[in-house]
Structure formats: structure tokens, C-alpha cells
Design a protein around this motif. Structure first.
Motif, mmCIF file in Angstrom:
data_model
loop_
_atom_site.group_PDB
_atom_site.id
_atom_site.type_symbol
_atom_site.label_atom_id
_atom_site.label_comp_id
_atom_site.label_asym_id
_atom_site.label_seq_id
_atom_site.Cartn_x
_atom_site.Cartn_y
_atom_site.Cartn_z
ATOM 1 N N TYR A 1 23.042 -34.328 10.852
ATOM 2 C CA TYR A 1 23.179 -35.633 11.494
ATOM 3 C C TYR A 1 23.865 -35.540 12.853
ATOM 4 C CZ TYR A 1 22.047 -37.507 6.862
ATOM 5 O OH TYR A 1 21.431 -37.798 5.669
ATOM 6 N N ALA A 2 24.690 -34.520 13.040
ATOM 7 C CA ALA A 2 25.390 -34.361 14.317
ATOM 8 C C ALA A 2 24.412 -34.116 15.462
ATOM 9 C CB ALA A 2 26.388 -33.213 14.231
ATOM 10 N N GLY B 1 21.953 -42.397 24.497
ATOM 11 C CA GLY B 1 22.330 -41.026 24.789
ATOM 12 C C GLY B 1 23.600 -40.639 24.069
ATOM 13 N N GLY B 2 23.814 -39.360 23.906
ATOM 14 C CA GLY B 2 24.993 -38.891 23.190
ATOM 15 C C GLY B 2 24.767 -38.869 21.692
ATOM 16 N N ARG B 3 25.767 -38.390 20.974
ATOM 17 C CA ARG B 3 25.672 -38.257 19.520
ATOM 18 C C ARG B 3 25.615 -39.619 18.847
ATOM 19 N NH1 ARG B 3 29.712 -38.385 16.246
ATOM 20 N NH2 ARG B 3 31.197 -37.988 17.900
ATOM 21 N N LEU B 4 24.749 -39.736 17.830
ATOM 22 C CA LEU B 4 24.578 -40.994 17.112
ATOM 23 C C LEU B 4 25.756 -41.237 16.173
ATOM 24 C CD1 LEU B 4 22.772 -43.435 16.406
ATOM 25 C CD2 LEU B 4 21.700 -42.008 14.666
ATOM 26 N N ALA C 1 16.257 -42.734 15.253
ATOM 27 C CA ALA C 1 16.675 -41.381 15.616
ATOM 28 C C ALA C 1 16.031 -40.354 14.673
ATOM 29 C CB ALA C 1 18.189 -41.269 15.565
ATOM 30 N N LEU C 2 15.979 -40.674 13.386
ATOM 31 C CA LEU C 2 15.322 -39.784 12.440
ATOM 32 C C LEU C 2 13.829 -39.686 12.738
ATOM 33 C CD1 LEU C 2 17.089 -40.891 9.136
ATOM 34 C CD2 LEU C 2 17.313 -38.665 10.260
ATOM 35 N N PRO D 1 34.883 -38.174 12.505
ATOM 36 C CA PRO D 1 35.246 -39.394 11.771
ATOM 37 C C PRO D 1 34.375 -40.600 12.100
ATOM 38 C CG PRO D 1 37.218 -38.257 12.512
ATOM 39 C CD PRO D 1 36.059 -37.557 13.146
ATOM 40 N N ASP D 2 33.982 -40.754 13.368
ATOM 41 C CA ASP D 2 33.167 -41.924 13.712
ATOM 42 C C ASP D 2 31.800 -41.855 13.045
ATOM 43 O OD1 ASP D 2 32.311 -39.802 15.274
ATOM 44 O OD2 ASP D 2 32.012 -41.007 17.085
#
Length: 259
Positions: free
Chosen positions: A34-35, A42-45, A56-57, A164-165
């Protein structure tokens, strides 16, 4: 394609992926981290919106892939299968409820009070809460205490690597996902495996999910197993998955479709 459970990453599922590769030679067995998912901006979900995660998947997974997932991953795989329609050959979920949190009309799930307490615990003391969660994951399967303690520690260590987020986003998904209607709408083969002694998903969820399924779906219970059966009994789980996929492909070929 295998989607992992909440906050534990892909490492615990590597034995299952390896066992599947042995039983499905020539197949590409992939564990999705998932990371690696990207947010729309943009950026990590790490958002809490279900549709953003499914989008995203959708971008990350190839068309034509069998979808498989453990716990939260199984719920996401189910939601994505419904979204993809004919662009997937089948679905397999492992210890994944139709609703993780109890709600009107679906009581075979975790009580909302318990879920809220867990979320607050994670926000206040993530390491301690992950340790308790890991203990619940391994409960019911491994009978030897030293081995169970070691497995719980390994899972807790894997969970500590999750941002954590993103872990909190996963909890939001577990609370929001309601797959009852989607299960009944899927026309492709689907197999849902449950553990008889699961400390996180009530045993009765197997029968409740079975009532939601069309004729092409199956729900089965694994005796003397806990939530971690895809890890603790990776060989048996892989055998069940491979047998279901092989038989489903044969039936489709006999019916004149693509295997």
C-alpha cells in the motif's frame, strides 16, 4: 495479485505468495504494498476516501488479474472486483468480512465501541496497540505459546514499519466499507475463506457472507484456525486457492469462455 491486511505490510504474506507460485507455475504472484499507492494529488496515498483508494488500486493493478486479499485487503479486493466488472476473472478473500464493523442488518462483525476504542488506542499508543492487535491476529491458530508469542512479535514489528497516517486511513476504510450488495452483484467466481476461531472476524460471518453470494460464489470455514491462517497455514491456504482457480478456469473453458 494479493492485497495485505491492515497495517502489516507485505512481508507476512510472502510464504503464501511463494506457496501459490509453486502451485500455479507460470503465474506472476504479486504482493501489493500500500505504501506504493499514489494519491490523486501526488505523493503517498493516506486519505480516508474509499473511492480514492479504489482508483489508486485500479491504476496499480493490471486488467485480467485474479484479485486476492487478506482481511482489509480482501475487502478492498471485493470492492475493486465490483468496480472492474468483466475486467477480472475472479476474486478470493481471506478472513475478510462484508462489513468489518457491526451496523444495522449486519451484527456478525466487530462492535463499533470496540473499534472506536482500538482506533483511539492506536492514536495514543501505536506500538502498544499494534502489539495487542498482533496477539489477536495469531489467536486461535497456533496452539504452542512460544511460537504464538514469536509470531505476534514478528507481526507487530512489521506493523511498526507502516506510516501512522496510512494505518489510520486503513481503519477509516474498515469502518466505511459495506460490501453486502457488491458480493451479490459479482458474476465471476469468488471464494471467501474464514477461520473458525478468528478473534477479529466472527465465525458467523462465513454463513452471513454465504447468504449474500450468487451461485458462482463460495464461502468456506477453516477449522482450528485464527485470523492469521494465510500466514500460519500458508501451504493449505495456497492449495485451496490454487484448486479453486484451476477448477474455475476449467469450468469457464468448458463453457466456451477464456480460461
Amino acid at each position: 495479485m494479493i492485497l495485505p491486511g491492515w497495517a502489516l505490510g507485505v512481508t507476512p504474506l510472502e510464504p503464501l505468495a511463494s506457496a501459490l507460485g509453486q502451485r500455479l507455475p507460470g503465474w506472476e504472484i504479486t504482493l501489493l504494498d500500500y505504501a506504493m499507492l499514489e494519491a490523486p494529488e501526488g505523493g503517498r496515498l493516506a486519505g480516508h476516501d474509499v473511492d480514492a483508494w479504489l482508483a489508486a488500486l485500479e491504476r496499480a493493478l493490471p486488467d485480467g488479474a485474479w484479485l486476492c486479499g487478506w482481511s482489509l485487503g480482501g475487502m478492498l479486493a471485493t470492492a475493486l472486483a465490483a468496480r472492474r466488472g468483466a475486467r477480472k476473472p475472479g476474486l478470493i478473500s481471506l478472513a475478510a468480512n462484508a462489513c468489518f464493523v457491526a451496523r444495522p442488518g449486519w451484527q456478525t462483525a466487530m462492535a463499533m465501541e470496540t473499534f472506536d476504542a482500538f482506533r483511539q488506542g492506536y492514536q495514543q499508543a501505536p506500538a502498544r496497540t499494534l502489539g495487542r492487535f498482533a496477539q489477536l491476529v495469531v489467536q486461535g491458530g497456533e496452539t504452542q505459546r512460544p511460537r504464538r508469542v514469536r509470531s505476534a512479535r514478528e507481526l507487530a514489528a512489521a506493523g511498526a514499519q507502516t506510516p501512522p497516517d496510512q494505518a489510520l486511513a486503513g481503519l477509516a476504510l474498515l469502518e466505511a466499507l459495506d460490501l453486502r450488495a457488491r458480493l451479490g452483484q459479482l458474476s465471476v467466481p469468488q471464494l471467501h475463506l474464514f477461520a473458525a476461531d478468528d478473534a477479529l472476524v466472527p465465525c458467523g460471518a462465513c454463513d452471513a457472507v454465504a447468504e449474500c453470494l450468487p451461485a458462482s460464489g463460495r464461502a468456506e470455514r477453516i477449522a482450528a484456525a485464527g485470523h492469521a491462517f494465510p500466514l500460519a497455514r500458508a501451504t493449505e491456504t495456497a492449495e485451496r486457492i490454487a484448486t479453486f482457480i484451476t477448477s474455475s478456469r476449467a469450468e469457464r473453458a468448458d463453457a466456451g469462455g477464456q480460461p
